[in-house]
Every structure is written in structure tokens, then in C-alpha cells.
Design an enzyme around this catalytic site. Structure first.
Site, PDB file in Angstrom:
ATOM      1  N   ASP A  29       0.999  -1.348   0.195  1.00 37.10           N
ATOM      2  CA  ASP A  29      -0.028  -0.010  -0.343  1.00 37.10           C
ATOM      3  C   ASP A  29       0.912   1.842  -0.208  1.00 37.10           C
ATOM      4  O   ASP A  29       2.480   1.232   1.023  1.00 37.10           O
ATOM      5  CB  ASP A  29      -0.889   0.193   0.862  1.00 37.10           C
ATOM      6  CG  ASP A  29      -2.197   0.715   1.127  1.00 37.10           C
ATOM      7  OD1 ASP A  29      -2.864   0.544   1.389  1.00 37.10           O
ATOM      8  OD2 ASP A  29      -1.961   2.217   0.852  1.00 37.10           O
ATOM      9  N   ILE A  30      -0.054   2.251  -0.811  1.00 33.36           N
ATOM     10  CA  ILE A  30       1.248   3.657  -1.075  1.00 33.36           C
ATOM     11  C   ILE A  30       1.522   4.515  -0.454  1.00 33.36           C
ATOM     12  O   ILE A  30       2.430   5.254  -0.005  1.00 33.36           O
ATOM     13  CB  ILE A  30       1.043   4.303  -2.312  1.00 33.36           C
ATOM     14  CG1 ILE A  30       2.246   4.835  -2.973  1.00 33.36           C
ATOM     15  CG2 ILE A  30      -0.376   4.862  -2.491  1.00 33.36           C
ATOM     16  CD1 ILE A  30       3.274   3.954  -2.787  1.00 33.36           C
ATOM     17  N   GLU A  88     -12.669   3.459  -0.821  1.00 31.11           N
ATOM     18  CA  GLU A  88     -11.800   4.267  -1.670  1.00 31.11           C
ATOM     19  C   GLU A  88     -11.382   4.140  -3.483  1.00 31.11           C
ATOM     20  O   GLU A  88     -11.386   4.617  -4.564  1.00 31.11           O
ATOM     21  CB  GLU A  88     -10.098   4.844  -1.719  1.00 31.11           C
ATOM     22  CG  GLU A  88      -9.090   5.586  -1.863  1.00 31.11           C
ATOM     23  CD  GLU A  88      -7.861   5.653  -1.699  1.00 31.11           C
ATOM     24  OE1 GLU A  88      -7.800   5.426  -0.178  1.00 31.11           O
ATOM     25  OE2 GLU A  88      -6.884   6.145  -2.413  1.00 31.11           O
ATOM     26  N   HIS A  93      -9.940  -5.955  -2.823  1.00 37.17           N
ATOM     27  CA  HIS A  93      -9.213  -5.826  -2.566  1.00 37.17           C
ATOM     28  C   HIS A  93      -8.716  -6.223  -0.919  1.00 37.17           C
ATOM     29  O   HIS A  93      -9.567  -5.956   0.188  1.00 37.17           O
ATOM     30  CB  HIS A  93      -7.303  -4.457  -2.848  1.00 37.17           C
ATOM     31  CG  HIS A  93      -8.083  -3.143  -2.381  1.00 37.17           C
ATOM     32  ND1 HIS A  93      -9.410  -2.840  -2.701  1.00 37.17           N
ATOM     33  CD2 HIS A  93      -7.706  -2.808  -0.897  1.00 37.17           C
ATOM     34  CE1 HIS A  93      -9.679  -1.448  -2.236  1.00 37.17           C
ATOM     35  NE2 HIS A  93      -9.109  -1.600  -1.125  1.00 37.17           N
ATOM     36  N   HIS A  95      -6.772  -6.408   2.368  1.00 34.51           N
ATOM     37  CA  HIS A  95      -5.163  -5.256   3.357  1.00 34.51           C
ATOM     38  C   HIS A  95      -4.898  -6.054   4.200  1.00 34.51           C
ATOM     39  O   HIS A  95      -5.605  -6.691   5.223  1.00 34.51           O
ATOM     40  CB  HIS A  95      -5.944  -3.886   4.318  1.00 34.51           C
ATOM     41  CG  HIS A  95      -6.496  -2.890   3.773  1.00 34.51           C
ATOM     42  ND1 HIS A  95      -6.207  -1.285   3.290  1.00 34.51           N
ATOM     43  CD2 HIS A  95      -7.475  -2.180   2.654  1.00 34.51           C
ATOM     44  CE1 HIS A  95      -6.451  -1.075   2.408  1.00 34.51           C
ATOM     45  NE2 HIS A  95      -7.305  -1.306   2.579  1.00 34.51           N
TER      46      HIS A  95
HETATM   47  P1  5GP Z   1      -9.995   1.133   0.310  1.00 34.63           P
HETATM   48  O1  5GP Z   1     -10.647   1.547  -1.129  1.00 34.63           O
HETATM   49  O2  5GP Z   1      -9.668   0.062   1.254  1.00 34.63           O
HETATM   50  O3  5GP Z   1     -10.576   2.016   1.447  1.00 34.63           O
HETATM   51  O4  5GP Z   1      -7.917   1.438   0.374  1.00 34.63           O
HETATM   52  C1  5GP Z   1      -7.343   1.703  -1.205  1.00 34.63           C
HETATM   53  C2  5GP Z   1      -6.298   1.238  -0.087  1.00 34.63           C
HETATM   54  O5  5GP Z   1      -5.406   1.676  -1.713  1.00 34.63           O
HETATM   55  C3  5GP Z   1      -5.436   2.582   0.313  1.00 34.63           C
HETATM   56  O6  5GP Z   1      -4.860   2.075   1.851  1.00 34.63           O
HETATM   57  C4  5GP Z   1      -4.896   3.155  -0.413  1.00 34.63           C
HETATM   58  O7  5GP Z   1      -3.801   3.927  -0.019  1.00 34.63           O
HETATM   59  C5  5GP Z   1      -3.925   2.097  -1.724  1.00 34.63           C
HETATM   60  N1  5GP Z   1      -3.995   2.973  -2.794  1.00 34.63           N
HETATM   61  C6  5GP Z   1      -4.379   4.282  -3.406  1.00 34.63           C
HETATM   62  N2  5GP Z   1      -4.094   3.893  -4.181  1.00 34.63           N
HETATM   63  C7  5GP Z   1      -2.719   3.086  -4.722  1.00 34.63           C
HETATM   64  C8  5GP Z   1      -1.987   3.122  -6.191  1.00 34.63           C
HETATM   65  O8  5GP Z   1      -1.873   4.021  -7.076  1.00 34.63           O
HETATM   66  N3  5GP Z   1      -0.395   2.501  -5.116  1.00 34.63           N
HETATM   67  C9  5GP Z   1      -0.798   1.959  -4.583  1.00 34.63           C
HETATM   68  N4  5GP Z   1      -0.103   0.766  -3.847  1.00 34.63           N
HETATM   69  N5  5GP Z   1      -2.174   2.141  -3.325  1.00 34.63           N
HETATM   70  C10 5GP Z   1      -3.151   2.742  -3.263  1.00 34.63           C
END
Ligand code: 5GP
Length: 129
Positions: A29-30, A88, A93, A95
Site C-alpha cells: 500500500d502506497i 476508495e 482487495h 488489506h
Molecule cells: P480502500 O479502497 O480499501 O478504502 O483503500 C484503498 C487503499 O489503496 C488505500 O489504503 C490506499 O492507500 C491504497 N492505494 C490507492 N491508490 C494506490 C496506488 O496507486 N498504489 C498503491 N500501492 N496503493 C494505492
């Protein structure tokens, strides 16, 4: 149009890859909650986890377990937590988060790493798979 994680899987956007198989892709995760925070993504772009076929869901869980065991070996932590959010990025995915305190599971405190640190963490996890 392909989403951001599909572009990462295809290599169109760079990522710190940890592992992949024919159906799933794991990368750091970035914006990690903790060092070693890893995402396990399905290669098929489906939005919600419980819309996956039973076979693909079970495969994702087996894949995530394999990666989680490597994260646990590579990164000092109390345990590896698992969350599914997707608010987001609408692409399934899991975590995997190395937990030290409850705050690491809350997505409030974030760690910043240099590219070299990200590379080194990804390598450490890869070496434990
Ligand atoms: P969620 O959709 O589960 O709420 O969060 C999405 C996760 O993807 C976040 O923790 C965010 O930091 C990560 N994320 C979003 N865009 C990118 C990206 O371009 N590269 C990486 N490695 N992680 C990402």
C-alpha cells in the site's frame, strides 16, 4: 475504463510488488497504516468482495493467507490484521496490516517511507514467500 489497480497489475502504473499468481496480485500500500501494509488484489476487476464467485473468493483468501504468513515472518509485529474496505478503490482487495497497536487497524495514522524503504520491505516479504 481500467481502474488504478488493473493498471498496476498490467504494469502501466508502478508498484512495489510482493507476489502474484494467476488470479491475484500483492503489492505494498502506497499510504501504509504500518510498515509492511500489503494489498492482495484480484486480477479480475470486480468491485465488491462478496460478488466474487465462491471459487475466486476462496482463492483470494488462500492467496492472502500465504502472503500474510510471509508478512508475519518478514515484519516484526504483534500479529497481521486483515481488513476489506474498498471505499476508495472499487476493485476487490484485502488489506494485510502488521499490527503493533489498535491504531494500526484504524486507517488514521499513516507511515511515510522512501522509495528505497518500500523496495526493501517488498523484498523482505518476497523472500519469506
Ligand atoms: P480502500 O479502497 O480499501 O478504502 O483503500 C484503498 C487503499 O489503496 C488505500 O489504503 C490506499 O492507500 C491504497 N492505494 C490507492 N491508490 C494506490 C496506488 O496507486 N498504489 C498503491 N500501492 N496503493 C494505492
Amino acid at each position: 475504463m481500467a481502474g488504478i489497480f488493473s493498471k498496476i497489475i498490467k504494469g502501466e502504473i508502478p508498484s512495489y510488488k510482493v507476489y502474484e499468481d494467476e488470479k491475484c496480485y500483492a503489492f505494498l500500500d502506497i499510504n501504509p497504516n504500518a510498515v509492511g501494509h500489503t494489498l492482495c488484489v484480484t486480477k479480475t476487476e470486480v468491485d465488491k468482495i462478496f460478488d466474487l464467485s465462491e471459487e475466486d473468493y476462496n482463492h483470494l483468501m488462500q492467496f492472502s493467507r500465504k502472503v500474510a504468513l510471509a508478512v508475519r515472518k518478514a515484519i516484526p509485529c504483534k500479529r497481521v490484521g486483515m481488513s476489506v474496505i474498498g471505499l476508495e478503490v472499487p476493485h476487490v482487495h484485502v488489506h494485510l496490516i502488521p499490527l503493533h497497536t489498535m491504531e494500526d487497524a484504524t486507517f488514521q495514522n499513516k507511515q511515510s517511507l522512501t522509495p528505497e524503504e518500500f523496495k526493501s520491505v517488498a523484498k523482505k516479504i518476497q523472500n519469506c514467500i
